[in-house]
Design an enzyme around this catalytic site. Structure first.
Site, PDB file in Angstrom:
ATOM      1  N   ASP A 206      31.261  39.670  31.284  1.00 18.75           N
ATOM      2  CA  ASP A 206      32.638  39.816  30.814  1.00 18.75           C
ATOM      3  C   ASP A 206      32.739  39.083  29.487  1.00 18.75           C
ATOM      4  OD1 ASP A 206      35.321  39.761  30.294  1.00 18.75           O
ATOM      5  OD2 ASP A 206      35.895  38.714  32.133  1.00 18.75           O
TER       6      ASP A 206
ATOM      7  N   ASN B  14      35.319  39.377  27.326  1.00 20.33           N
ATOM      8  CA  ASN B  14      36.699  39.140  26.912  1.00 20.33           C
ATOM      9  C   ASN B  14      36.924  39.493  25.443  1.00 20.33           C
ATOM     10  OD1 ASN B  14      38.516  38.308  29.038  1.00 20.33           O
ATOM     11  ND2 ASN B  14      37.181  36.525  29.315  1.00 20.33           N
TER      12      ASN B  14
ATOM     13  N   ASP C 265      40.344  42.943  38.992  1.00 21.89           N
ATOM     14  CA  ASP C 265      40.954  43.678  37.882  1.00 21.89           C
ATOM     15  C   ASP C 265      39.892  44.289  36.968  1.00 21.89           C
ATOM     16  OD1 ASP C 265      40.296  41.053  37.247  1.00 21.89           O
ATOM     17  OD2 ASP C 265      42.084  40.663  36.050  1.00 21.89           O
ATOM     18  N   HIS C 266      38.613  44.020  37.242  1.00 24.19           N
ATOM     19  CA  HIS C 266      37.491  44.612  36.504  1.00 24.19           C
ATOM     20  C   HIS C 266      36.742  45.610  37.384  1.00 24.19           C
ATOM     21  CE1 HIS C 266      37.238  41.474  33.206  1.00 24.19           C
ATOM     22  NE2 HIS C 266      37.989  40.847  34.094  1.00 24.19           N
TER      23      HIS C 266
ATOM     24  N   ASN D 173      32.811  41.402  36.955  1.00 23.74           N
ATOM     25  CA  ASN D 173      33.693  40.252  37.111  1.00 23.74           C
ATOM     26  C   ASN D 173      34.491  40.493  38.393  1.00 23.74           C
ATOM     27  OD1 ASN D 173      36.075  38.639  37.131  1.00 23.74           O
ATOM     28  ND2 ASN D 173      35.867  38.259  34.948  1.00 23.74           N
TER      29      ASN D 173
ATOM     30  N   ASP E 181      33.772  44.521  29.418  1.00 20.67           N
ATOM     31  CA  ASP E 181      32.568  44.204  30.185  1.00 20.67           C
ATOM     32  C   ASP E 181      31.414  45.000  29.593  1.00 20.67           C
ATOM     33  OD1 ASP E 181      33.792  42.696  32.716  1.00 20.67           O
ATOM     34  OD2 ASP E 181      35.091  44.377  32.186  1.00 20.67           O
TER      35      ASP E 181
ATOM     36  N   GLU F 178      33.229  35.046  37.264  1.00 16.95           N
ATOM     37  CA  GLU F 178      34.431  34.521  37.924  1.00 16.95           C
ATOM     38  C   GLU F 178      34.252  34.479  39.438  1.00 16.95           C
ATOM     39  OE1 GLU F 178      38.702  34.367  36.428  1.00 16.95           O
ATOM     40  OE2 GLU F 178      38.078  36.395  35.895  1.00 16.95           O
TER      41      GLU F 178
END
Length: 255
Positions: A145, A147, A245-246, A7, A216, A34
């Site tokens: 991802d 989530n 941030d991943h 991501n 992930d 994303e």
């Protein structure tokens, strides 16, 4: 065969980092989430110059998925198969005989919210889609991802965060229903310990403090799980200036 997911939280911002990672790691397939780019803005030329074919499904500002592969991508799908969804969250393609299903599962915002209900509905649609896909494709990998932190080993503070979005009972149950189709979490084939994460909030120095979540995932069909050689999280890109941030997650499989 090395297959990875990342991501990137805006491909426009992170394209140089993606190109550097491709050059250093040389995956056969890289699934991005994303991307946050409308299809007309996608950097096709830069990806092809790096030696990769690409398929993508995007929208401006939000969501978006793309799959990069050294070999051509066949039979590309961008819908769950039971009705169109304006949010660009799935891209499936066959690469070298492996069905690669790239997903960006909705975040859900907060337990009980409309977005949380949408997330659970989307996961149910994904389960149904995968049931059919697994009947057609013996060699299948579902990655992206999610989530969702699968269990408490994947959460820096499971007691303090219990019941919150990303680790609520209903989300984990929905993920288990997908796994129960016959999929295996490739990471857990090689790593059983806790404290290994793929996402860290930008706030409060969470990465520096090693406070994250493993959301992930790379999930493998029985044939692919049997062929899995290794799976790991590459935390190095998270150390970069202006990182996602991943972190990327990759798995390698026998041919």
């Amino acid at each position: 065969m090395k297959i990875a997911t990342w991501n990137v939280n805006s491909l426009k911002v992170r394209l140089p980092q993606v190109l550097d990672w491709l050059a250093a790691q040389r995956p056969d397939v890289l699934c991005l989430q994303e991307t946050k780019l409308a299809d007309g803005q996608f950097p096709v030329a830069a990806i092809e110059a790096a030696g990769y074919h690409v398929a993508f499904s995007g929208q401006s500002t939000y969501n978006g998925v793309a799959t990069l592969a050294r070999l051509p991508l066949h039979d590309v799908e961008t819908e769950l198969g039971n009705g169109e969804d304006p949010q660009r969250r799935l891209l499936a393609a066959t690469v070298n005989g492996v069905r690669v299903v790239n997903v960006y599962v909705p975040n859900g915002q907060a337990v009980g919210s409309d977005k949380y209900a949408y997330k659970l509905q989307w996961l149910a649609r994904l389960r149904d889609y995968l049931g059919e896909a697994l009947r057609r494709h013996e060699r299948l990998v579902l990655l992206g991802d999610f989530n969702i932190a699968p269990d408490d080993r994947d959460v820096y503070d499971p007691a303090g965060l219990a019941g919150q979005v990303l680790l609520s009972d209903a989300e984990r149950a929905a993920l288990r229903e997908i796994l129960d189709l016959g999929l295996t979490d490739a990471f857990r084939l090689r790593h059983t310990e806790d404290g290994l994460y793929s996402w860290w909030d930008y706030r409060a120095f969470m990465f520096r403090r090693k406070l994250g979540l493993r959301i992930d995932l790379i999930l493998a069909s029985p044939a692919m799980a049997a062929a899995c050689l290794d799976c790991a999280i590459d935390v190095e890109p998270r150390r970069h200036e202006r990182p996602s941030d991943h972190a990327p997650v990759w798995a390698s499989f026998e041919p």
